[in-house]
Design a protein around this motif. Structure first.
Motif, PDB file in Angstrom:
ATOM      1  N   PRO A   1      -3.446  -8.211  -4.902  1.00 28.29           N
ATOM      2  CA  PRO A   1      -2.836  -7.188  -5.762  1.00 28.29           C
ATOM      3  C   PRO A   1      -1.990  -7.791  -6.891  1.00 28.29           C
ATOM      4  CG  PRO A   1      -2.668  -6.511  -3.482  1.00 28.29           C
ATOM      5  CD  PRO A   1      -3.231  -7.902  -3.468  1.00 28.29           C
TER       6      PRO A   1
ATOM      7  N   GLY B   1      -4.415   0.555  -4.728  1.00 21.00           N
ATOM      8  CA  GLY B   1      -5.465   1.464  -4.278  1.00 21.00           C
ATOM      9  C   GLY B   1      -5.272   1.844  -2.829  1.00 21.00           C
TER      10      GLY B   1
ATOM     11  N   GLY C   1      -2.638  -9.230   2.391  1.00 23.58           N
ATOM     12  CA  GLY C   1      -1.418  -9.720   1.765  1.00 23.58           C
ATOM     13  C   GLY C   1      -1.318  -9.233   0.339  1.00 23.58           C
ATOM     14  N   GLY C   2      -0.199  -9.512  -0.316  1.00 28.54           N
ATOM     15  CA  GLY C   2       0.036  -9.009  -1.668  1.00 28.54           C
ATOM     16  C   GLY C   2      -0.492  -9.901  -2.781  1.00 28.54           C
TER      17      GLY C   2
ATOM     18  N   PRO D   1       0.818  -1.221   0.000  1.00 26.14           N
ATOM     19  CA  PRO D   1       0.000   0.000   0.000  1.00 26.14           C
ATOM     20  C   PRO D   1       0.853   1.273   0.000  1.00 26.14           C
ATOM     21  CG  PRO D   1      -0.251  -1.218   2.078  1.00 26.14           C
ATOM     22  CD  PRO D   1       0.567  -2.063   1.179  1.00 26.14           C
TER      23      PRO D   1
ATOM     24  N   ILE E   1       4.384  -1.179  -5.979  1.00 24.39           N
ATOM     25  CA  ILE E   1       3.069  -0.912  -6.583  1.00 24.39           C
ATOM     26  C   ILE E   1       1.957  -1.036  -5.548  1.00 24.39           C
ATOM     27  CG2 ILE E   1       1.323  -1.874  -8.162  1.00 24.39           C
ATOM     28  CD1 ILE E   1       3.546  -2.527 -10.099  1.00 24.39           C
ATOM     29  N   SER E   2       1.061  -0.044  -5.531  1.00 22.10           N
ATOM     30  CA  SER E   2      -0.174  -0.116  -4.742  1.00 22.10           C
ATOM     31  C   SER E   2      -1.347  -0.211  -5.708  1.00 22.10           C
ATOM     32  CB  SER E   2      -0.329   1.150  -3.886  1.00 22.10           C
ATOM     33  OG  SER E   2      -1.664   1.252  -3.426  1.00 22.10           O
TER      34      SER E   2
HETATM   35  N1  ADE Z   1      -0.816  -5.125   0.108  1.00 21.82           N
HETATM   36  C1  ADE Z   1      -1.756  -4.806   1.025  1.00 21.82           C
HETATM   37  N2  ADE Z   1      -2.543  -3.822   0.569  1.00 21.82           N
HETATM   38  C2  ADE Z   1      -2.113  -3.506  -0.687  1.00 21.82           C
HETATM   39  C3  ADE Z   1      -2.526  -2.578  -1.685  1.00 21.82           C
HETATM   40  N3  ADE Z   1      -3.539  -1.733  -1.497  1.00 21.82           N
HETATM   41  N4  ADE Z   1      -1.853  -2.546  -2.850  1.00 21.82           N
HETATM   42  C4  ADE Z   1      -0.811  -3.381  -3.048  1.00 21.82           C
HETATM   43  N5  ADE Z   1      -0.375  -4.271  -2.162  1.00 21.82           N
HETATM   44  C5  ADE Z   1      -1.016  -4.344  -0.986  1.00 21.82           C
END
Ligand code: ADE
Length: 251
Positions: free
Chosen positions: A144, A134, A140-141, A89, A131-132
């Motif tokens: 995403p 949102g 966890g990842g 995030p 990278i996020s």
């Molecule tokens: N891991 C936890 N939340 C996430 C998000 N919003 N974007 C990317 N990876 C994340």
């Protein structure tokens, strides 16, 4: 294009990519999706991959060595040092532009964190693209990573068939997509817009452009940049804006 997903839950990835377009793309050999189980790379006799944070605080932190060893093994397989997208995030927001850029790579590593995150030293050493997906926090990842794989894979040559082409859709340009309709012609007393039944292609094109403009104004006004519009788009934009203003004054 080959995706390598570094994760504690490789089955979560494998399952999710075994349907529909991603499944077909794998069977056609256009993409490969490989789950790499970070736990396989721990030297710990209890197979632990996490420990308490230095400095104290809640939760556990994923340790650097197994993450590094998993990446080193991928590098050996691929024969280069592929880019590493770390799902967090705290990363930069994922966009269609980023998806297109990543689709040019021959191989991409996606690193999925869990617990309170990953030891910063291995992040500094291997991550190229934080990278996020949102402004919200997931557990966890993996979800995403799946979002990124899906968006990137469909930009890879040949993954979408002719019928599914990526040309005219939301975010390719600056307008969101117009609404679609199919049979039956009447559903719950609502008819399909008449212009779509009449076969006048120019009228249909114009109607769709107007609906695109309207839905973008309503849901994503931040995407509309009047200076970048064609004359026709600008005309529709000005007219709809007046209509919007009148409505909001009437309320
Ligand atoms: N891991 C936890 N939340 C996430 C998000 N919003 N974007 C990317 N990876 C994340």
């Amino acid at each position: 294009m080959e995706f390598y997903v570094m994760t504690l839950f490789p089955q979560m990835i494998q399952q999710a990519v075994s349907f529909s377009i991603l499944d077909r793309a794998q069977k056609q050999g256009r993409i490969g999706v490989h789950g790499v189980d970070i736990r396989e790379y721990t030297q710990d006799k209890h197979r632990h991959v996490d420990d308490a944070p230095y400095g104290g605080g809640a939760g556990m932190v994923m340790q650097a060595p197994p993450v590094y060893e998993a990446y080193a093994d991928i590098c050996k397989t691929v024969g280069t040092r592929p880019r590493v997208a770390y799902m967090t995030p705290t990363g930069t927001p994922f966009t269609q532009k980023k998806a297109k850029e990543l689709a040019k790579e021959e191989a991409l590593v996606l690193l999925c964190g869990h617990y309170e995150g990953i030891d910063q030293r291995v992040i500094d050493e291997i991550v190229t693209d934080p990278i996020s997906i949102g402004d919200y926090v997931l557990t966890g990842g993996e979800l995403p990573a799946l979002v990124v794989i899906d968006a990137v894979a469909r930009m890879v040559e040949g993954v979408l068939g002719n019928e599914e082409s990526a040309g005219e859709e939301s975010f390719s340009g600056m307008l969101l997509e117009y609404p679609q309709y199919t049979r039956p012609a009447t559903f719950h007393e609502q008819d399909v817009p008449e212009v779509l039944m009449e076969g006048n292609h120019e009228a249909i094109r114009r109607w769709r452009l107007e609906r695109s403009m309207e839905i973008t104004m309503r849901n994503r006004p931040d995407l509309l940049i009047p200076e970048k519009m064609s004359r026709e788009e600008r005309g529709i934009y000005e007219r709809l804006r007046e209509k919007f203003l009148e409505k909001s004054l009437a309320r």
